[in-house]
Design a protein around this motif. Sequence first.
Motif, PDB file in Angstrom:
ATOM      1  N   MET A 185      -5.848   7.176  -2.834  1.00  0.00           N
ATOM      2  CA  MET A 185      -6.006   5.835  -2.322  1.00  0.00           C
ATOM      3  C   MET A 185      -5.148   5.654  -1.088  1.00  0.00           C
ATOM      4  O   MET A 185      -4.014   6.108  -1.055  1.00  0.00           O
ATOM      5  CB  MET A 185      -5.544   4.818  -3.371  1.00  0.00           C
ATOM      6  CG  MET A 185      -6.614   4.263  -4.200  1.00  0.00           C
ATOM      7  SD  MET A 185      -5.925   2.859  -5.118  1.00  0.00           S
ATOM      8  CE  MET A 185      -7.416   2.311  -5.827  1.00  0.00           C
ATOM      9  N   ARG A 196      -2.824   1.075   8.091  1.00  0.00           N
ATOM     10  CA  ARG A 196      -3.170   2.105   7.111  1.00  0.00           C
ATOM     11  C   ARG A 196      -2.422   3.387   7.444  1.00  0.00           C
ATOM     12  O   ARG A 196      -2.427   3.855   8.578  1.00  0.00           O
ATOM     13  CB  ARG A 196      -4.676   2.378   7.128  1.00  0.00           C
ATOM     14  CG  ARG A 196      -5.093   3.425   6.100  1.00  0.00           C
ATOM     15  CD  ARG A 196      -6.581   3.689   6.131  1.00  0.00           C
ATOM     16  NE  ARG A 196      -7.087   4.115   7.407  1.00  0.00           N
ATOM     17  CZ  ARG A 196      -7.104   5.383   7.825  1.00  0.00           C
ATOM     18  NH1 ARG A 196      -6.633   6.338   7.071  1.00  0.00           N
ATOM     19  NH2 ARG A 196      -7.600   5.685   9.008  1.00  0.00           N
ATOM     20  N   VAL A 223      -1.006  -0.387  -1.972  1.00  0.00           N
ATOM     21  CA  VAL A 223      -1.965   0.691  -2.214  1.00  0.00           C
ATOM     22  C   VAL A 223      -3.298   0.051  -2.568  1.00  0.00           C
ATOM     23  O   VAL A 223      -3.375  -0.734  -3.521  1.00  0.00           O
ATOM     24  CB  VAL A 223      -1.495   1.615  -3.357  1.00  0.00           C
ATOM     25  CG1 VAL A 223      -2.510   2.695  -3.623  1.00  0.00           C
ATOM     26  CG2 VAL A 223      -0.145   2.214  -3.023  1.00  0.00           C
ATOM     27  N   ALA A 224      -4.341   0.370  -1.784  1.00  0.00           N
ATOM     28  CA  ALA A 224      -5.664  -0.223  -2.022  1.00  0.00           C
ATOM     29  C   ALA A 224      -6.737   0.663  -1.412  1.00  0.00           C
ATOM     30  O   ALA A 224      -6.451   1.537  -0.588  1.00  0.00           O
ATOM     31  CB  ALA A 224      -5.727  -1.616  -1.419  1.00  0.00           C
ATOM     32  N   ASP A 225      -7.987   0.424  -1.834  1.00  0.00           N
ATOM     33  CA  ASP A 225      -9.107   1.214  -1.334  1.00  0.00           C
ATOM     34  C   ASP A 225      -9.445   0.900   0.120  1.00  0.00           C
ATOM     35  O   ASP A 225      -9.808   1.788   0.882  1.00  0.00           O
ATOM     36  CB  ASP A 225     -10.357   0.981  -2.191  1.00  0.00           C
ATOM     37  CG  ASP A 225     -10.221   1.618  -3.551  1.00  0.00           C
ATOM     38  OD1 ASP A 225      -9.571   2.672  -3.640  1.00  0.00           O
ATOM     39  OD2 ASP A 225     -10.759   1.065  -4.524  1.00  0.00           O
ATOM     40  N   ASP A 226      -9.370  -0.377   0.503  1.00  0.00           N
ATOM     41  CA  ASP A 226      -9.685  -0.771   1.871  1.00  0.00           C
ATOM     42  C   ASP A 226      -8.754  -1.909   2.290  1.00  0.00           C
ATOM     43  O   ASP A 226      -7.936  -2.383   1.509  1.00  0.00           O
ATOM     44  CB  ASP A 226     -11.156  -1.184   2.002  1.00  0.00           C
ATOM     45  CG  ASP A 226     -11.533  -2.316   1.059  1.00  0.00           C
ATOM     46  OD1 ASP A 226     -10.677  -2.749   0.272  1.00  0.00           O
ATOM     47  OD2 ASP A 226     -12.693  -2.757   1.128  1.00  0.00           O
TER      48      ASP A 226
END
Length: 176
Positions: A1, A26, A109-112
Amino acid sequence: MPVYTVHAPSPGGADLRATDKFVFVRDGFHFWAMIFGPLWLAWNRLWLALIGWIVFLAAFDAALHSLGLGRSSIFFANCIVALLMGFEASSLRRWTLSRGRWRQLDVVVADDEDTAERRFFERWSKSQRGIVNDQWAVDRGGPPPTRSVPGQPFSNPPIPAGGIIGLFPEPGGSSR
């Protein structure tokens, strides 16, 4: 991730009125920074990094040419520099933000990016409760105030003249 760092402008402070200025960077490899290095730097307004990249690449190519390396070797070395640019693009962006007196608030922390924003603001708004004029903020860390504990706000309530609190008279008083 993917991992995102959250940055806020220091002069305005980090409060609920400045949330539209927060920046999510990011961490990780940036493909477009590798392919279009100077354009990516200009698009993200990393001007000092762009100038440094141009000066470095010109000096690097001149040094390799003065060593007598062929065009294919210089091209391969430039590909390695472009790969390094892809890996360090987010670090350059964080460095530029820190130079502009931005401060890092959190790591998410994340996918997008949308999910990162949602997770950050859920966690951040809980910690900011009561700092800005929030009428619904309640400190749930201790017991509620009671009338029998000395020093609590309800220990000595103000009694208005005539002994009436609210709409009802005291017990045993006249009810007109």
